[in-house]
Design a protein around this motif. Sequence first.
Motif, PDB file in Angstrom:
ATOM      1  N   GLU A 180      -7.843   0.070   3.912  1.00 41.73           N
ATOM      2  CA  GLU A 180      -8.812  -0.487   2.948  1.00 41.73           C
ATOM      3  C   GLU A 180      -8.475  -1.952   2.655  1.00 41.73           C
ATOM      4  O   GLU A 180      -9.354  -2.805   2.628  1.00 41.73           O
ATOM      5  CB  GLU A 180      -8.785   0.299   1.640  1.00 41.73           C
ATOM      6  CG  GLU A 180      -9.485   1.631   1.684  1.00 41.73           C
ATOM      7  CD  GLU A 180      -9.394   2.355   0.350  1.00 41.73           C
ATOM      8  OE1 GLU A 180      -9.363   1.677  -0.713  1.00 41.73           O
ATOM      9  OE2 GLU A 180      -9.352   3.607   0.365  1.00 41.73           O
ATOM     10  N   LYS A 181      -7.206  -2.230   2.425  1.00 44.38           N
ATOM     11  CA  LYS A 181      -6.794  -3.584   2.038  1.00 44.38           C
ATOM     12  C   LYS A 181      -6.940  -4.593   3.170  1.00 44.38           C
ATOM     13  O   LYS A 181      -7.193  -5.765   2.912  1.00 44.38           O
ATOM     14  CB  LYS A 181      -5.364  -3.574   1.502  1.00 44.38           C
ATOM     15  CG  LYS A 181      -5.265  -2.885   0.142  1.00 44.38           C
ATOM     16  CD  LYS A 181      -3.894  -3.005  -0.454  1.00 44.38           C
ATOM     17  CE  LYS A 181      -3.900  -2.414  -1.850  1.00 44.38           C
ATOM     18  NZ  LYS A 181      -2.667  -2.720  -2.576  1.00 44.38           N
ATOM     19  N   GLU A 221      -4.839   3.566   2.340  1.00 47.15           N
ATOM     20  CA  GLU A 221      -4.929   2.434   1.414  1.00 47.15           C
ATOM     21  C   GLU A 221      -4.690   1.115   2.162  1.00 47.15           C
ATOM     22  O   GLU A 221      -5.359   0.113   1.895  1.00 47.15           O
ATOM     23  CB  GLU A 221      -3.920   2.581   0.279  1.00 47.15           C
ATOM     24  CG  GLU A 221      -4.011   1.472  -0.744  1.00 47.15           C
ATOM     25  CD  GLU A 221      -3.008   1.591  -1.888  1.00 47.15           C
ATOM     26  OE1 GLU A 221      -3.311   1.066  -2.969  1.00 47.15           O
ATOM     27  OE2 GLU A 221      -1.932   2.193  -1.700  1.00 47.15           O
ATOM     28  N   ALA A 278       0.863  -1.179   0.000  1.00 43.48           N
ATOM     29  CA  ALA A 278       0.000   0.000   0.000  1.00 43.48           C
ATOM     30  C   ALA A 278       0.898   1.227   0.000  1.00 43.48           C
ATOM     31  O   ALA A 278       2.006   1.194   0.549  1.00 43.48           O
ATOM     32  CB  ALA A 278      -0.916   0.002   1.224  1.00 43.48           C
ATOM     33  N   THR A 330      -1.670  11.319   3.034  1.00 48.23           N
ATOM     34  CA  THR A 330      -3.003  10.851   3.413  1.00 48.23           C
ATOM     35  C   THR A 330      -3.072  10.361   4.860  1.00 48.23           C
ATOM     36  O   THR A 330      -3.845  10.866   5.642  1.00 48.23           O
ATOM     37  CB  THR A 330      -3.550   9.776   2.458  1.00 48.23           C
ATOM     38  OG1 THR A 330      -3.374  10.227   1.112  1.00 48.23           O
ATOM     39  CG2 THR A 330      -5.010   9.508   2.702  1.00 48.23           C
TER      40      THR A 330
END
Length: 162
Positions: A64-65, A61, A56, A82
């Motif tokens: 999310e994964k 991210e 990621a 982020t």
Amino acid sequence: LQRQLQRRSNPLPHRALQIPAPKVVPPLVMVVDDSLTVRRISQRMLEKNGYAVIVAKHGAEALEKVRDQTPAAFLLDIEMPTMDGFELLSRLRADDRFSAVPIAMITSRIAERHRHHALQLGANAYFGKPYREQELLEWLAQSLTTYNSTTEYNPIEQGHAI
């Protein structure tokens, strides 16, 4: 005639009696770093040494994964867009699934205050960039051995099936 009699007395060929060995599922390691080069180098090094890898480019991210997959270990950078590595580390430790999973910080921030902060948040190890490959692999192997002996990690239940 003898061959026909042998076939009749043993209808199953010898190879049909062999039981296949169980598939070994390699530990899943997540590498989170905003540098594409670092992600690729780390992924190749880990895969070459028998690990499955997901990557990621920042903390958001990564979160999310991990909804769909449960890594057995994490390697996190600190400075990322982020969501930085400190925030990701805090969120992972707050999640019951990852409260005891081995997490190493791998960063160019080698000041003692950064190391101290990461360890306070729950990091298990802190490596400066560039890291020594053998040192990281030894830490990872030892950490996963310890983690797996104290938990019941099941790769299939954890969303890491072949």
